[in-house]
Design a protein around this motif. Structure first.
Motif, PDB file in Angstrom:
ATOM      1  N   LYS A   6      56.733 -64.541  -0.629  1.00 25.97           N
ATOM      2  CA  LYS A   6      56.176 -65.029  -1.226  1.00 25.97           C
ATOM      3  C   LYS A   6      54.370 -64.841  -1.299  1.00 25.97           C
ATOM      4  CE  LYS A   6      60.294 -66.806  -2.738  1.00 25.97           C
ATOM      5  NZ  LYS A   6      60.987 -66.090  -4.066  1.00 25.97           N
ATOM      6  N   ASP A   7      54.029 -65.080  -0.971  1.00 24.45           N
ATOM      7  CA  ASP A   7      52.192 -64.976  -1.407  1.00 24.45           C
ATOM      8  C   ASP A   7      52.206 -63.938  -1.517  1.00 24.45           C
ATOM      9  OD1 ASP A   7      51.749 -67.137  -0.324  1.00 24.45           O
ATOM     10  OD2 ASP A   7      52.135 -67.359   2.315  1.00 24.45           O
ATOM     11  N   VAL A   8      52.979 -63.062  -1.103  1.00 22.50           N
ATOM     12  CA  VAL A   8      52.178 -61.071  -1.449  1.00 22.50           C
ATOM     13  C   VAL A   8      52.982 -60.832  -2.987  1.00 22.50           C
ATOM     14  CG1 VAL A   8      52.586 -58.674  -1.078  1.00 22.50           C
ATOM     15  CG2 VAL A   8      52.002 -60.189   0.819  1.00 22.50           C
ATOM     16  N   GLU A   9      54.138 -61.869  -3.464  1.00 26.45           N
ATOM     17  CA  GLU A   9      54.632 -61.550  -4.898  1.00 26.45           C
ATOM     18  C   GLU A   9      53.760 -62.317  -5.721  1.00 26.45           C
ATOM     19  OE1 GLU A   9      58.413 -63.108  -4.128  1.00 26.45           O
ATOM     20  OE2 GLU A   9      59.526 -61.875  -3.735  1.00 26.45           O
ATOM     21  N   HIS A  10      53.210 -63.719  -4.915  1.00 26.82           N
ATOM     22  CA  HIS A  10      52.210 -64.093  -6.269  1.00 26.82           C
ATOM     23  C   HIS A  10      51.161 -63.489  -6.365  1.00 26.82           C
ATOM     24  CE1 HIS A  10      50.945 -67.987  -8.020  1.00 26.82           C
ATOM     25  NE2 HIS A  10      48.933 -67.597  -7.042  1.00 26.82           N
ATOM     26  N   VAL A  11      50.159 -62.969  -5.277  1.00 24.46           N
ATOM     27  CA  VAL A  11      49.304 -62.146  -5.031  1.00 24.46           C
ATOM     28  C   VAL A  11      48.902 -60.802  -6.184  1.00 24.46           C
ATOM     29  CG1 VAL A  11      47.063 -60.955  -4.040  1.00 24.46           C
ATOM     30  CG2 VAL A  11      47.912 -63.220  -3.466  1.00 24.46           C
ATOM     31  N   ALA A  12      50.562 -60.183  -5.954  1.00 21.15           N
ATOM     32  CA  ALA A  12      50.758 -58.613  -6.986  1.00 21.15           C
ATOM     33  C   ALA A  12      50.984 -59.295  -8.462  1.00 21.15           C
ATOM     34  CB  ALA A  12      52.399 -58.589  -6.229  1.00 21.15           C
ATOM     35  N   LYS A  13      51.448 -60.547  -8.267  1.00 19.43           N
ATOM     36  CA  LYS A  13      51.733 -61.153  -9.935  1.00 19.43           C
ATOM     37  C   LYS A  13      50.413 -61.297 -10.901  1.00 19.43           C
ATOM     38  CE  LYS A  13      53.895 -64.642 -12.858  1.00 19.43           C
ATOM     39  NZ  LYS A  13      54.755 -65.644 -13.054  1.00 19.43           N
ATOM     40  N   LEU A  14      49.345 -61.882 -10.154  1.00 21.85           N
ATOM     41  CA  LEU A  14      48.289 -61.887 -10.161  1.00 21.85           C
ATOM     42  C   LEU A  14      47.376 -61.322 -10.413  1.00 21.85           C
ATOM     43  CD1 LEU A  14      46.978 -65.385  -8.293  1.00 21.85           C
ATOM     44  CD2 LEU A  14      47.866 -65.179 -10.553  1.00 21.85           C
ATOM     45  N   ALA A  15      47.199 -59.929 -10.036  1.00 19.68           N
ATOM     46  CA  ALA A  15      46.570 -58.117 -10.419  1.00 19.68           C
ATOM     47  C   ALA A  15      47.845 -57.794 -10.628  1.00 19.68           C
ATOM     48  CB  ALA A  15      46.207 -57.927  -8.738  1.00 19.68           C
ATOM     49  N   ARG A  16      48.433 -58.016 -11.742  1.00 21.70           N
ATOM     50  CA  ARG A  16      49.448 -57.455 -12.373  1.00 21.70           C
ATOM     51  C   ARG A  16      49.973 -56.611 -11.984  1.00 21.70           C
ATOM     52  NH1 ARG A  16      45.741 -59.803 -16.680  1.00 21.70           N
ATOM     53  NH2 ARG A  16      47.638 -60.699 -17.529  1.00 21.70           N
ATOM     54  N   LEU A  17      50.653 -55.891 -10.733  1.00 22.09           N
ATOM     55  CA  LEU A  17      50.846 -54.712  -9.713  1.00 22.09           C
ATOM     56  C   LEU A  17      52.533 -55.427  -9.748  1.00 22.09           C
ATOM     57  CD1 LEU A  17      48.384 -55.379  -6.167  1.00 22.09           C
ATOM     58  CD2 LEU A  17      48.523 -53.765  -8.245  1.00 22.09           C
ATOM     59  N   ASN A  18      53.427 -54.330  -9.726  1.00 28.05           N
ATOM     60  CA  ASN A  18      54.531 -54.128  -9.824  1.00 28.05           C
ATOM     61  C   ASN A  18      54.973 -53.703  -8.255  1.00 28.05           C
ATOM     62  OD1 ASN A  18      54.865 -55.444 -12.175  1.00 28.05           O
ATOM     63  ND2 ASN A  18      55.295 -52.968 -13.477  1.00 28.05           N
ATOM     64  N   LEU A  19      55.001 -53.793  -7.236  1.00 28.61           N
ATOM     65  CA  LEU A  19      55.051 -54.447  -6.332  1.00 28.61           C
ATOM     66  C   LEU A  19      57.267 -54.061  -5.364  1.00 28.61           C
ATOM     67  CD1 LEU A  19      52.643 -55.995  -4.506  1.00 28.61           C
ATOM     68  CD2 LEU A  19      52.849 -53.616  -4.950  1.00 28.61           C
ATOM     69  N   ASN A  20      57.695 -53.152  -5.093  1.00 27.00           N
ATOM     70  CA  ASN A  20      59.179 -53.062  -4.846  1.00 27.00           C
ATOM     71  C   ASN A  20      59.177 -53.914  -3.198  1.00 27.00           C
ATOM     72  OD1 ASN A  20      59.182 -51.215  -2.966  1.00 27.00           O
ATOM     73  ND2 ASN A  20      58.714 -49.758  -3.927  1.00 27.00           N
ATOM     74  N   ALA A  21      60.244 -54.321  -2.939  1.00 23.76           N
ATOM     75  CA  ALA A  21      60.587 -55.135  -2.356  1.00 23.76           C
ATOM     76  C   ALA A  21      59.846 -54.798  -0.386  1.00 23.76           C
ATOM     77  CB  ALA A  21      62.314 -55.363  -2.149  1.00 23.76           C
TER      78      ALA A  21
END
Length: 95
Positions: A6-21
């Motif tokens: 969830k932390d990685v998802e949050h940071v990725a969202k802030l950085a506007r990165l689309n990460l897969n699972a």
């Protein structure tokens, strides 16, 4: 400290990165490995170590100021694209 997906998802969202699972899981594992390595520093006895802002003992790496003659205006104006009355002429920026 532990990083969760969830932390990685949050940071990725802030950085506007689309990460897969798969990427989220990989970054979670990598960040946790980094934090575990950094935690080893807590095992060191630093009681006799003075706090420092830099690992090298540098105080002032700048040279001393020296008063010396400047270039003659004629030589300076040779590099100017345009000159007028002994000054460098530039395009007007204000009306």
């Amino acid at each position: 400290m532990t990083i969760h997906v969830k932390d990685v998802e949050h940071v990725a969202k802030l950085a506007r990165l689309n990460l897969n699972a798969e990427e989220e899981q990989m970054f979670t594992e990598q960040l946790n490995a980094i934090l575990q390595y950094a935690e080893k520093l807590n095992e060191l006895n630093t009681d006799d170590v003075e706090p420092t802002t830099h690992v090298l003992h540098l105080s002032n790496v700048m040279r001393e100021d020296e008063v010396r003659d400047s270039l003659p205006i004629e030589k300076v104006l040779l590099n100017a694209p345009d000159e007028e009355d002994g000054q460098i002429k530039v395009p007007a920026v204000l009306e």
